[in-house]
Motif scaffolding. Structure first.
Motif, PDB file in Angstrom:
ATOM      1  N   TYR A   1       0.804  -1.218   0.000  1.00  0.00           N
ATOM      2  CA  TYR A   1       0.000   0.000   0.000  1.00  0.00           C
ATOM      3  C   TYR A   1       0.845   1.279   0.000  1.00  0.00           C
ATOM      4  N   PHE A   2       1.962   1.274   0.706  1.00  0.00           N
ATOM      5  CA  PHE A   2       2.804   2.471   0.811  1.00  0.00           C
ATOM      6  C   PHE A   2       3.259   2.922  -0.579  1.00  0.00           C
ATOM      7  N   GLN A   3       3.793   1.999  -1.369  1.00  0.00           N
ATOM      8  CA  GLN A   3       4.288   2.374  -2.694  1.00  0.00           C
ATOM      9  C   GLN A   3       3.154   2.542  -3.708  1.00  0.00           C
ATOM     10  N   ALA A   4       2.031   1.883  -3.525  1.00  0.00           N
ATOM     11  CA  ALA A   4       0.930   2.010  -4.482  1.00  0.00           C
ATOM     12  C   ALA A   4       0.150   3.308  -4.301  1.00  0.00           C
ATOM     13  N   LEU A   5      -0.077   3.695  -3.044  1.00  0.00           N
ATOM     14  CA  LEU A   5      -0.918   4.860  -2.774  1.00  0.00           C
ATOM     15  C   LEU A   5      -0.120   6.134  -2.503  1.00  0.00           C
ATOM     16  N   HIS A   6       1.173   5.999  -2.273  1.00  0.00           N
ATOM     17  CA  HIS A   6       2.062   7.145  -2.076  1.00  0.00           C
ATOM     18  C   HIS A   6       1.751   7.939  -0.807  1.00  0.00           C
ATOM     19  N   TYR A   7       1.262   7.253   0.202  1.00  0.00           N
ATOM     20  CA  TYR A   7       1.166   7.795   1.566  1.00  0.00           C
ATOM     21  C   TYR A   7       1.379   6.623   2.513  1.00  0.00           C
ATOM     22  N   PRO A   8       1.798   6.879   3.757  1.00  0.00           N
ATOM     23  CA  PRO A   8       2.182   5.794   4.659  1.00  0.00           C
ATOM     24  C   PRO A   8       1.041   4.839   4.996  1.00  0.00           C
ATOM     25  N   CYS A   9       1.309   3.556   4.824  1.00  0.00           N
ATOM     26  CA  CYS A   9       0.375   2.532   5.272  1.00  0.00           C
ATOM     27  C   CYS A   9       0.468   2.429   6.796  1.00  0.00           C
ATOM     28  N   CYS A  10      -0.352   1.587   7.396  1.00  0.00           N
ATOM     29  CA  CYS A  10      -0.341   1.470   8.856  1.00  0.00           C
ATOM     30  C   CYS A  10       1.013   0.979   9.375  1.00  0.00           C
ATOM     31  N   HIS A  11       1.704   0.142   8.607  1.00  0.00           N
ATOM     32  CA  HIS A  11       3.021  -0.359   9.028  1.00  0.00           C
ATOM     33  C   HIS A  11       4.050   0.774   9.020  1.00  0.00           C
TER      34      HIS A  11
END
Length: 176
Positions: free
Chosen positions: A137-147
């Motif tokens: 999710y971090f690299q796909a959405l370009h904002y920090p995932c929960c991890h």
């Protein structure tokens, strides 16, 4: 339409060739977007269909522009959709155990200690420097995932520095 689309480079219109530049608030299925605009106009003549589509899009741009302008004017830094997503990620991040592997390179391992609903109990590698996480999710959405947010909390870093500028209200407002 096919001739027009074929003149574009593939990364401009196909997700698998986008090089990771797709953002969470963009549509991944253009047919769904077109269908929502054309709802109720399927039986109209072509000229009426074009006019209806144009007027509907003009109306949507005005409404979205007013919303973005109001949020920008009231001092919001990010879009409300992003704020809600970050709040969910902050809540989920409390259930993780973070191990720092390299504090200079910002590499971590995050172990989930209780299920969050979106992830199973597992372990994820996170690189804040490279803005990647095993969950994707971090690299796909370009904002920090929960991890990634859990890693920021562990190292006392501001998660906002890892949000792409496209989510800032000033950038959203430019669209409309």
């Amino acid at each position: 339409m096919c001739d027009w689309a074929n003149k574009m480079e593939y990364e401009m219109w196909t997700q698998h060739k986008d090089g990771g530049r797709r953002y969470g608030h963009m549509m991944t299925n253009i047919s769904e977007c077109v269908n929502s605009v054309l709802k109720g106009t399927r039986n109209l003549p072509v000229a009426s269909l074009v006019k209806s589509t144009y007027l509907r899009l003009a109306e949507l741009f005005v409404i979205r522009g007013q919303t973005a302008e109001a949020q920008l004017g009231s001092g919001h830094r990010y879009s409300q959709e992003l704020v809600r997503a970050i709040e969910r990620n902050l809540k989920d991040a409390r259930c993780f155990t973070v191990t720092v592997f390299d504090r200079h390179q910002l590499d971590y391992t995050v172990a989930e200690t209780t299920p969050t609903g979106r992830f199973s109990l597992g372990s994820y590698r996170v690189s804040l420097r490279d803005r990647i996480c095993d969950c994707g999710y971090f690299q796909a959405l370009h904002y920090p995932c929960c991890h990634a947010i859990a890693c920021c909390a562990q190292s006392r870093l501001d998660w906002a520095t890892y949000v792409d500028e496209v989510y800032s209200m000033s950038e959203v407002f430019k669209v409309y």
